[in-house]
Design a protein around this motif. Structure first.
Motif, PDB file in Angstrom:
ATOM      1  N   LEU A   1      34.858  38.412  50.204  1.00  0.00           N
ATOM      2  CA  LEU A   1      35.734  39.596  50.579  1.00  0.00           C
ATOM      3  C   LEU A   1      36.623  39.124  48.593  1.00  0.00           C
ATOM      4  O   LEU A   1      36.298  38.705  48.104  1.00  0.00           O
ATOM      5  CB  LEU A   1      37.098  38.370  51.027  1.00  0.00           C
ATOM      6  CG  LEU A   1      36.953  37.949  52.064  1.00  0.00           C
ATOM      7  CD1 LEU A   1      37.732  37.630  53.037  1.00  0.00           C
ATOM      8  CD2 LEU A   1      36.200  39.839  53.290  1.00  0.00           C
ATOM      9  N   ASP A   2      36.979  40.903  48.335  1.00  0.00           N
ATOM     10  CA  ASP A   2      37.359  41.673  47.295  1.00  0.00           C
ATOM     11  C   ASP A   2      38.200  40.495  46.343  1.00  0.00           C
ATOM     12  O   ASP A   2      39.597  39.343  46.921  1.00  0.00           O
ATOM     13  CB  ASP A   2      38.111  42.635  46.951  1.00  0.00           C
ATOM     14  CG  ASP A   2      38.604  42.945  46.271  1.00  0.00           C
ATOM     15  OD1 ASP A   2      38.548  42.123  45.443  1.00  0.00           O
ATOM     16  OD2 ASP A   2      39.167  44.396  46.675  1.00  0.00           O
ATOM     17  N   PRO A   3      38.449  39.551  45.464  1.00  0.00           N
ATOM     18  CA  PRO A   3      39.190  38.264  44.721  1.00  0.00           C
ATOM     19  C   PRO A   3      40.103  38.593  44.456  1.00  0.00           C
ATOM     20  O   PRO A   3      41.533  38.001  44.726  1.00  0.00           O
ATOM     21  CB  PRO A   3      37.973  38.630  43.684  1.00  0.00           C
ATOM     22  CG  PRO A   3      36.274  38.456  44.143  1.00  0.00           C
ATOM     23  CD  PRO A   3      36.711  39.919  44.815  1.00  0.00           C
ATOM     24  N   GLU A   4      40.316  40.431  44.206  1.00  0.00           N
ATOM     25  CA  GLU A   4      41.313  41.174  43.652  1.00  0.00           C
ATOM     26  C   GLU A   4      42.853  40.837  45.197  1.00  0.00           C
ATOM     27  O   GLU A   4      43.531  40.394  44.991  1.00  0.00           O
ATOM     28  CB  GLU A   4      42.045  42.123  43.158  1.00  0.00           C
ATOM     29  CG  GLU A   4      42.730  42.770  43.389  1.00  0.00           C
ATOM     30  CD  GLU A   4      43.871  42.231  42.063  1.00  0.00           C
ATOM     31  OE1 GLU A   4      45.340  42.407  41.664  1.00  0.00           O
ATOM     32  OE2 GLU A   4      43.469  41.193  41.353  1.00  0.00           O
ATOM     33  N   GLU A   5      42.294  41.069  46.268  1.00  0.00           N
ATOM     34  CA  GLU A   5      43.203  40.723  47.778  1.00  0.00           C
ATOM     35  C   GLU A   5      43.444  39.606  47.691  1.00  0.00           C
ATOM     36  O   GLU A   5      44.908  39.617  47.812  1.00  0.00           O
ATOM     37  CB  GLU A   5      41.778  41.156  48.813  1.00  0.00           C
ATOM     38  CG  GLU A   5      42.625  41.031  49.303  1.00  0.00           C
ATOM     39  CD  GLU A   5      42.142  41.916  51.288  1.00  0.00           C
ATOM     40  OE1 GLU A   5      41.549  41.291  51.961  1.00  0.00           O
ATOM     41  OE2 GLU A   5      41.165  42.331  50.808  1.00  0.00           O
ATOM     42  N   LEU A   6      41.984  38.409  47.179  1.00  0.00           N
ATOM     43  CA  LEU A   6      42.688  37.356  47.953  1.00  0.00           C
ATOM     44  C   LEU A   6      43.379  36.885  46.807  1.00  0.00           C
ATOM     45  O   LEU A   6      44.458  35.759  47.129  1.00  0.00           O
ATOM     46  CB  LEU A   6      41.602  36.253  47.767  1.00  0.00           C
ATOM     47  CG  LEU A   6      40.417  36.372  48.471  1.00  0.00           C
ATOM     48  CD1 LEU A   6      39.214  35.711  48.180  1.00  0.00           C
ATOM     49  CD2 LEU A   6      40.729  36.399  50.361  1.00  0.00           C
ATOM     50  N   ARG A   7      43.818  37.113  45.488  1.00  0.00           N
ATOM     51  CA  ARG A   7      44.854  37.094  44.098  1.00  0.00           C
ATOM     52  C   ARG A   7      45.923  37.416  44.143  1.00  0.00           C
ATOM     53  O   ARG A   7      46.847  36.745  44.778  1.00  0.00           O
ATOM     54  CB  ARG A   7      44.513  37.227  43.496  1.00  0.00           C
ATOM     55  CG  ARG A   7      45.182  36.934  41.888  1.00  0.00           C
ATOM     56  CD  ARG A   7      45.105  37.365  40.848  1.00  0.00           C
ATOM     57  NE  ARG A   7      46.000  38.938  40.611  1.00  0.00           N
ATOM     58  CZ  ARG A   7      47.138  39.866  40.458  1.00  0.00           C
ATOM     59  NH1 ARG A   7      47.706  38.776  40.643  1.00  0.00           N
ATOM     60  NH2 ARG A   7      47.324  40.631  41.141  1.00  0.00           N
TER      61      ARG A   7
END
Length: 393
Positions: free
Chosen positions: A68-74
C-alpha cells in the motif's frame, strides 16, 4: 480453502488496470538482505476450517501481504493515533508492507464468501479514490436506505476533486462496497451473502520488523456482521474484542436502522431478532435484494495502536465458534500452544466437543508477546465444567 497469492498478476476487476503486488509471504529484513517468510507456515498464521455437520462449506478465509501507499499509511496512523510515523526511515518495500487477514462467513449459499476468498485482498490493494464518484452514483441508485446515505468514510472524495490520499478506513469502505457493485449482476448474490472481518497489521518499527515481532503495530479492523476479531493480552487480563456483532437488536445497529428506516425488527419462533423477518445480520456483503431496506456492506472500522510485547496473539473466528465459546474462553484455549496452528486446532476442537456443528473457522495470528502470557488460565474451571455437562447423556 485459503486465498493464497502467488507472484504478480493483473487484476481486471476495476479500472484503471492495477498490477497486483500482494504476496503469500512477508519480507523480513536481515543482515544478508530480505528474507521471505511464507504466511502459510503453521508458525506464522494458524488456521483451521471445518464444515461441521452442514451439507456445504460456507466459511472461507484469506491472507496476503499487501503493498500500500506509504503516504496513505502515514496519514492513517496520524489520524487514528495522533503519532507521526515516518516511512522514509525504512526501505519503501517494507514501508508499503501490510498484513491482511480476512475471515468470511457465508449464508444462503457460498457464492459471496467464495468471491471474498478469491478477490477481497486484491480489491483492498487495488481500489483508489478515482473510483469513488462512480461507485457513489451506483450506491445512490440502490434507493431506499441509500437515498439518505452520505458516503461515510469515502464522503471527502465523492465529487472527485479531493487530492488527499485516502485513509485505511476509506479504503476498507470502498473495497466492501465495490464487492457489492461487482456482484450486482450475479443472480446468486441477490439471495446469499457473507459477513466479513478483515484485520490489517502494519509494523511501525524502524528498522523494519515483521508483524510477529514488531514492537509497535497499527491494527485496523474492518468488520461487517458477526465474525469476530479478538486480542489476547500477555498480562493475563480479559480478552480485548475488536468487533461487535451487527445483529438487528444490537445497540449500534438498532440506532442506525431506526434513524434511517424505522423499525422492521421481527422475532422468529426461536426467539432470535431478525431484520425484515429474514436476516440476523444487518451488515453484510451480498444479500443485494435487501440493500434498499438498510442492509449495508459499509464496514465498522476500529483501530488500535499495539505495543507488541503486551499482546500475545490475535484470533479471528466465525460464529460457528463464537456462538459456542466466549471471547475469554477462545483466547485461553490458545495459550501455551506449540504454534499458532495448534492454538487454532484447540479452539475448534473444544467448540465441537461442546456440540458445535456449524461451519467453523479459527485463525490465530502471533504477535511479539507470543508464549509470554502471565497469570493463570482464567476459564479453565469453567471449560472443565462445560465439558462434563456436554458429556452427560
Amino acid at each position: 480453502m485459503a486465498s493464497r497469492c502467488f507472484g504478480t498478476r493483473t487484476l481486471t476487476i476495476s479500472k484503471p488496470v492495477h498490477v497486483a503486488r500482494y504476496h503469500d509471504y512477508v519480507r523480513v529484513a536481515s543482515k544478508a538482505g530480505s528474507i521471505r517468510v511464507p504466511l502459510n507456515s503453521h508458525n506464522v498464521i494458524g488456521i483451521v476450517n471445518s464444515r461441521g455437520n452442514r451439507s456445504q462449506q460456507e466459511d472461507f478465509y484469506g491472507f496476503a501481504s499487501l503493498s500500500l501507499d506509504p503516504e496513505e499509511l502515514r496519514i492513517s496512523v496520524k489520524k487514528a493515533h495522533g503519532i507521526d510515523w515516518n516511512p522514509d526511515l525504512v526501505d519503501e518495500m517494507y514501508a508499503r508492507q501490510v498484513l491482511y487477514v480476512g475471515i468470511y462467513d457465508g449464508h444462503g449459499g457460498s457464492a459471496v464468501a467464495q468471491y471474498l476468498r478469491q478477490e477481497l485482498h486484491g480489491l483492498f490493494e487495488s481500489v483508489n479514490k478515482a473510483m469513488i464518484p462512480d461507485l457513489f452514483a451506483w450506491i445512490k441508485e440502490i434507493g431506499g436506505y441509500f437515498k439518505r446515505f452520505k458516503g461515510g468514510a469515502i464522503a471527502p472524495w465523492i465529487d472527485g476533486t479531493n487530492k488527499e490520499e485516502m485513509t485505511l478506513e476509506a479504503r476498507a469502505t470502498l473495497a466492501f462496497f465495490e464487492v457489492d457493485k461487482n456482484m450486482s449482476s450475479d443472480t446468486a448474490a441477490q439471495t446469499c451473502g457473507a459477513t466479513s472481518s478483515v484485520a490489517l497489521l502494519q509494523s511501525l518499527d524502524a528498522p523494519s520488523t515483521p508483524f510477529f515481532s514488531a514492537q509497535k503495530l497499527a491494527l485496523t479492523v474492518a468488520h461487517c456482521g458477526d465474525t469476530r476479531v479478538i486480542l489476547c493480552p500477555t498480562n493475563g487480563s480479559s480478552a480485548f474484542p475488536m468487533t461487535e456483532s451487527h445483529h438487528a437488536d444490537s445497540h449500534i445497529e438498532s440506532i442506525r436502522l431506526r434513524r434511517m428506516m424505522g423499525s422492521s425488527l421481527i422475532t422468529d419462533s426461536y426467539g432470535e431478532s431478525r431484520w425484515m423477518g429474514a436476516l440476523a445480520n444487518t451488515r453484510c456483503l451480498g444479500d443485494l435484494r435487501y440493500k434498499r431496506f438498510g442492509i449495508t456492506p459499509e464496514p465498522e472500522v476500529r483501530t488500535k495502536l499495539l505495543d507488541g510485547k503486551e499482546w500475545a496473539y490475535m484470533v479471528l473466528v466465525s460464529d460457528g465458534i463464537s456462538s459456542i465459546l466466549s471471547d475469554d474462553e477462545i483466547v485461553d484455549l490458545a495459550r501455551d500452544a506449540a504454534n499458532p496452528k495448534k492454538a487454532a486446532e484447540r479452539i475448534l476442537a473444544f467448540s465441537e466437543e461442546l456440540g458445535g456443528d456449524d461451519n467453523a473457522t479459527a485463525i490465530v495470528v502471533p504477535l511479539a508477546g507470543w508464549g509470554k502470557i502471565e497469570g493463570p488460565d482464567q476459564t479453565k474451571d469453567l471449560r472443565e465444567y462445560r465439558r462434563r455437562q456436554a458429556s452427560k447423556p
